[in-house]
Design an enzyme around this catalytic site. Structure first.
Site, PDB file in Angstrom:
ATOM      1  N   LYS A  90      33.196  38.533  34.016  1.00 40.64           N
ATOM      2  CA  LYS A  90      34.261  38.326  35.007  1.00 40.64           C
ATOM      3  C   LYS A  90      34.705  39.619  35.687  1.00 40.64           C
ATOM      4  CE  LYS A  90      35.460  33.796  34.240  1.00 40.64           C
ATOM      5  NZ  LYS A  90      35.367  33.438  32.817  1.00 40.64           N
ATOM      6  N   GLU A 112      44.279  32.884  38.985  1.00 43.69           N
ATOM      7  CA  GLU A 112      44.456  31.800  38.016  1.00 43.69           C
ATOM      8  C   GLU A 112      43.624  32.156  36.796  1.00 43.69           C
ATOM      9  OE1 GLU A 112      42.052  31.744  40.255  1.00 43.69           O
ATOM     10  OE2 GLU A 112      40.401  31.361  38.850  1.00 43.69           O
ATOM     11  N   SER A 378      27.118  35.421  28.566  1.00 45.66           N
ATOM     12  CA  SER A 378      28.169  35.736  29.545  1.00 45.66           C
ATOM     13  C   SER A 378      29.340  36.521  28.952  1.00 45.66           C
ATOM     14  CB  SER A 378      28.673  34.448  30.193  1.00 45.66           C
ATOM     15  OG  SER A 378      29.071  33.513  29.209  1.00 45.66           O
TER      16      SER A 378
END
Ligand SMILES: *Cc1c(COP(=O)(O)O)cnc(C)c1O
Length: 399
Positions: A90, A112, A378
């Site tokens: 991210k 968010e 990830s």
């Protein structure tokens, strides 16, 4: 030439577009006009690349997992996004979008978050760049993911607990959009995945595409060819998968396998397998597959993994599934947990629960002995240890 990339109107086939309230038209238009030019400018590219290298720790390794490979009878490389600063992919997107926001003259950042990983990544970059940061998070998630809430606060962000709906990611996103509508001129909304109105899905995919750019170089070094036979990744909204496949989208030699969260099973009401269960609809500004009932009411998704329980899916991925460019598998909770324990015991790597879904897909594919597989891990599993232990003791999951 046929392409699976976005077209100039912001669509992937019939999916995508920008379905937004009137008040946001100028903001989204401004973003649409700015993002390509900024992302392709030399100044941005240099600053982004330097931060990815020196701050995030890129390139992330491409690791040949020997014992895992032996088990599945092929050659499995893991793309180690779990080794990035803040523990997941991210941060790539958060850095890129905050750099863009600064160039657009925005001083206030909102985001968010579901499990909290995107909130932590955004709060991290805002601390680094001295920007105000507000993160919307459903109250249920605030309680479930307490450590990430404390991390965001320590980083200087304000965390707004959202009490509407199911009090999870969908509701946090609604609230962030509402905030953006109230402060359109000074605020930049950092979306955490390849979802939302155009240009977000394309922009996030481009920022994450550093993953496949690196895979190309690394495979060339390891294998003497720059493409694998299979690419595998988990999908929530779709950003780590988009980054993994970006430079291979139109290369049909490469098979794409996406793993979505089956929850307790796609024939139960407790699932988040949007591609299998969704129907065409509109969610958070995008025309895509949506889990909904007969009346178009959005169904509450369920997955053991808080990062995958989103009732929509990125328009790029909906299109890849529709055109059979990607194989989409629903991996259930117990399959994911079992795969996480397997990777831990075979390779000494504890994956995030989300990533464990991609690993869970390995046993569903018929590999040939020479096949080269690249699977993206990830994120790391530190945040999920409690869930793993609780789940495995109550369900006798062992390997
Ligand atoms: C958020 C998250 C995901 C799901 O998001 P995508 O946009 O689908 O990548 C997957 N893995 C980890 C570790 C995450 O934090």
């Amino acid at each position: 030439m046929k392409t699976y990339q976005v077209n100039e109107n912001g669509y992937y086939g019939e999916f995508g577009g920008a379905y937004i309230p009137e008040i946001l038209h100028r903001c989204v238009e401004e973003l649409k006009n700015a993002y390509r030019e900024v992302l392709e400018s030399e100044g941005f590219k240099q600053e982004f690349a330097a931060l990815l290298r020196d701050y995030v720790g890129r390139p992330s390794p491409l690791y040949l997992a020997k014992r895992l490979s032996e088990k599945y009878g092929c050659k499995i490389y893991l793309k180690r996004e779990d080794l990035n600063h803040t523990g997941a992919h991210k941060i790539n997107n958060a850095i890129g979008q905050v750099l863009l926001a600064k160039r657009m003259g925005k001083r206030r950042i909102i985001a968010e978050t579901g499990a909290g990983q995107h909130g932590v990544a955004t709060a991290t970059v805002c601390a680094l760049m001295n920007l105000e940061c507000v993160v919307y998070m459903g109250k249920t998630d605030v309680e479930r993911q307490h450590v990430n809430v404390e991390r965001m606060k320590m980083l200087g962000a304000r965390v707004e607990a959202v009490t509407s709906g199911n009090m999870t990611l969908k509701d946090a996103t609604n609230e962030a959009i509402r905030d953006w509508c109230c402060h359109p001129s000074d605020t930049y909304y950092v979306i955490g995945s390849t979802v939302g109105p155009h240009p977000y899905p394309d922009m996030v995919a481009r920022l994450q595409s550093v993953i496949s750019e690196e895979i190309k170089k690394q495979l060339m070094e390891h294998e003497g060819r720059d493409y694998p036979d299979y690419l595998m990744a988990c999908v929530g909204g779709g950003s780590n998968a988009a980054g993994t496949i970006y430079h291979y989208l139109d290369d049909e030699r490469v098979k794409i396998v996406l793993a979505e969260a089956g929850g307790k099973g796609i024939d139960t009401l407790m699932s988040a397998a949007t591609i299998q269960l969704g129907r065409l609809g509109i969610i958070h500004g995008s025309r895509t597959l949506v889990m909904q009932d007969e009346d178009g009411q959005i169904l509450e998704p369920y997955s053991i993994s808080a990062g995958l329980d989103y009732p929509g899916i990125g328009p790029m991925h909906a299109n890849l599934a529709r055109l059979h460019r990607a194989t989409v598998l629903a991996i259930n909770d117990d399959e994911a947990v079992r795969a996480a324990f397997e990777l831990t015991r075979l390779e000494g790597i504890i994956p995030a629960l989300e990533s464990a879904h991609a690993l869970g897909a390995l046993e569903k594919i018929d590999f040939k002995p020479g096949d080269v597989v690249v699977l993206t891990v990830s994120g790391r599993g530190d945040k999920d240890i409690e869930t793993y232990l609780k789940y495995s003791s109550s369900n006798q999951v062992t390997i």
